[in-house]
Scaffold this motif. Structure first.
Motif, PDB file in Angstrom:
ATOM      1  N   ILE A  64       0.801  -1.052   0.143  1.00 36.83           N
ATOM      2  CA  ILE A  64      -0.035  -0.135  -0.132  1.00 36.83           C
ATOM      3  C   ILE A  64       1.069   1.220   0.075  1.00 36.83           C
ATOM      4  N   PHE A  65       1.845   1.336   0.990  1.00 35.03           N
ATOM      5  CA  PHE A  65       2.734   2.468   0.836  1.00 35.03           C
ATOM      6  C   PHE A  65       3.633   2.492  -0.421  1.00 35.03           C
ATOM      7  N   LEU A  66       3.734   1.556  -0.939  1.00 31.26           N
ATOM      8  CA  LEU A  66       4.777   1.296  -2.227  1.00 31.26           C
ATOM      9  C   LEU A  66       3.746   2.127  -3.461  1.00 31.26           C
ATOM     10  N   LEU A  67       2.442   1.812  -3.347  1.00 30.69           N
ATOM     11  CA  LEU A  67       1.561   2.247  -4.616  1.00 30.69           C
ATOM     12  C   LEU A  67       1.322   3.594  -4.365  1.00 30.69           C
ATOM     13  N   MET A  68       1.207   4.044  -3.016  1.00 27.05           N
ATOM     14  CA  MET A  68       1.146   5.617  -2.715  1.00 27.05           C
ATOM     15  C   MET A  68       2.127   6.210  -3.001  1.00 27.05           C
ATOM     16  N   ALA A  69       3.460   5.637  -2.924  1.00 26.28           N
ATOM     17  CA  ALA A  69       4.599   6.461  -3.192  1.00 26.28           C
ATOM     18  C   ALA A  69       4.575   6.441  -4.723  1.00 26.28           C
ATOM     19  N   GLY A  70       3.882   5.670  -5.421  1.00 26.28           N
ATOM     20  CA  GLY A  70       3.944   5.966  -6.889  1.00 26.28           C
ATOM     21  C   GLY A  70       3.258   6.979  -7.464  1.00 26.28           C
TER      22      GLY A  70
END
Length: 528
Positions: free
Chosen positions: A22-28
């Motif tokens: 989830i954090f990775l997708l938000m970082a994208g």
């Protein structure tokens, strides 16, 4: 599971899906915002900058296309670096360089200076989006991977919504001030604000690891295993030490090791599958074939030109080329066309058709060039309201596609989307009201964008790790050639009448749809 070396799909599945993902997708999100802003920000300032920069229709087309010219020049270089050097560090460096380009664009005092700044912005921003697609895909298993490009598509829709919202707040303002003898007005402030996502991206990715799939492909299994453990701990809340996999398959020899021994080869053959078997069983039998090929023939370009990948490479590139001619031409001209529509309706107090707006835009440009009167543009918040509606429709379409893609797959999503979008493009000829025009352009833009994202998702799944960012970069490069051609030809076609520009944006999507129908099926395949 821990008794024998695991392949990538087994290892990533053991990590689960949770907070890390989830954090990775938000970082994208800021990466996608930065990429969309880089390519589309000019289209929003053109109505405001028309008088300041003395622009005609062809100048506007060139300004819309100039960023893509820079992207084309650097596409292959970015792809090569990402597939050889990794993803994370290039994401950081690319966005830092874009911040400099954005500042230069905001400080530009002439049309030439703005073109140069946007050209270099295209050079440095070509890589990060293509790298992000590979990066996100390589942190997810086959069950979630098909949804990644739909999630990226939702981020694109958010960017499409953000730009007109910022435009409504900033562009109608009557700002005029000087800093170091340089004049700044509202559209230059708008350019500067649109550089914030690049600054955020360069900071955020300093906290994320390198792609584990890339590390495995480079023989750096120890580092990849450490990444898997961190993902597992973040997603499950358990200790790193409880991660059930202790060893990964050696897909390629380490630099300090000799040749793969027979046991390693047998292990790889027993635990890995050829991604192309899913769509075409004749393409190969196992992953050791690819590992050996890349070991003996490390030249990425030669591999892409091999019998196994050449036809597929040409096909995915042509699909993106046709989609981008239509999608990016209409997308980048919509702010200008909607601003002209709003201006025309304020003057005439009546609803109008797309064909009338084409004629009005051409006549207005000719009058401006031949008139000695002061140039005046009418910019109000309502000039960008329609663009917000287009962004909302895109957001809804992506949400629906994200739900349906598991059942339908990338291929069917593309075929359906391009068929409907092409039909909407042709139907613009019979649009007689501003409401009908808004509906048709919204559906066209949303489905065209969704199909473009799905096409990139197919490219990711159909090629191995060693080629993945290169093929995405190559596909985007060919698509950007289409964007340049479309944006330069579109204003020329407008001067010939209503039929040529409308026929262009409709027919090209039909051609893309025809090519999509012959793509291999890439549903739920493992990443090589």
């Amino acid at each position: 599971m821990a008794d024998r070396p695991a392949d990538f799909e087994t290892a990533i599945k053991a990590c689960g899906f949770g907070r890390f993902n989830i954090f990775l997708l938000m970082a994208g999100l800021p990466v996608v915002l930065a990429a969309c802003f880089a390519s589309a920000v000019i289209s929003y300032i053109l109505p405001s900058a028309e008088c300041d920069l003395n622009l005609d229709l062809l100048d506007k087309g060139i300004l819309n296309a100039i960023t893509y010219c820079g992207m084309i020049i650097s596409a292959m270089g970015w792809g090569y670096l990402a597939d050889k050097k990794g993803r994370r560090n290039l994401l950081i460096c690319g966005h830092l360089l874009d911040v400099i380009c954005v500042v230069c664009a905001a400080m530009s005092q002439s049309r030439t200076q703005l073109m140069i700044a946007k050209f270099f912005s295209g050079i440095v921003m070509c890589g990060p989006f293509a790298i992000l697609v590979s990066y996100l895909s390589e942190f997810h298993g086959s069950h979630f991977r098909m949804r990644i490009m739909m999630i990226v598509g939702i981020m694109i829709s958010i960017a499409t919504l953000t730009m007109p919202l910022l435009a409504i707040v900033i562009l109608p303002a009557d700002w005029n001030f000087q800093i170091f003898n340089m004049n700044f007005v509202a559209w230059k402030v708008y350019l500067a604000v649109c550089g914030i996502p690049s600054l955020l991206s360069s900071v955020i990715f300093g906290f994320f690891p390198e792609s584990p799939r890339f590390l495995i492909s480079q023989g750096r299994n120890t580092e990849a295993l450490e990444v898997f453990r961190k993902m597992y701990a973040a997603n499950t809340g358990k200790s790193n030490d409880t991660y059930p996999i202790q060893e990964l398959i050696k897909e390629i020899k380490q630099k300090d090791e000799g040749s793969l021994n027979k046991i390693q080869v047998a292990t790889i053959e027993a635990n890995t599958k050829d991604i192309c078997n899913e769509g075409n069983p004749e393409m190969g039998t196992n992953n050791i074939k690819d590992a050996t090929l890349m070991d003996k023939q490390p030249n990425i370009f030669k591999t892409l030109c091999s019998r196994q990948y050449l036809g597929l490479s040409i096909q995915v590139c042509l699909i993106e080329f046709f989609i981008m001619i239509g999608q990016n031409t209409l997308r980048l001209w919509l702010p200008q066309l909607f601003a002209s529509l709003n201006e025309y309706e304020q003057i005439s107090n009546e609803s109008t058709s797309m064909c009338t707006i084409f004629e009005y835009s051409v006549n207005k440009t000719n009058l401006m060039k031949n008139s000695t009167d002061e140039c005046v543009v009418i910019i109000t918040p309502s000039s960008y309201t329609n663009n917000i509606i287009v962004g909302c429709v895109g957001f809804i379409i992506y949400l629906a596609a994200g739900t349906l893609i598991t059942a339908l797959g990338n291929k069917r999503i593309q075929v359906i989307g391009l068929t409907v979008a092409g039909s909407c493009g042709i139907a613009l000829y019979w649009s007689s009201t501003s409401l009908t025009t808004l509906i048709l352009t919204s559906i066209y833009s949303a489905l065209g964008s969704m199909s473009a994202s799905s096409a990139i998702g197919s490219s990711v799944n159909l090629f191995p790790t060693s080629l993945r960012t290169m093929i995405v970069s190559l596909t985007l490069m060919i698509g950007r050639i289409g964007s340049i051609a479309g944006n330069v030809v579109f204003p020329i076609f407008m001067s010939f009448g209503c039929i040529p520009p409308i026929a262009m944006i409709g027919i090209v999507l039909y051609l893309g749809c025809l090519l999509c129908a012959f793509l291999p099926n890439s549903n739920k395949v493992e990443l090589k």
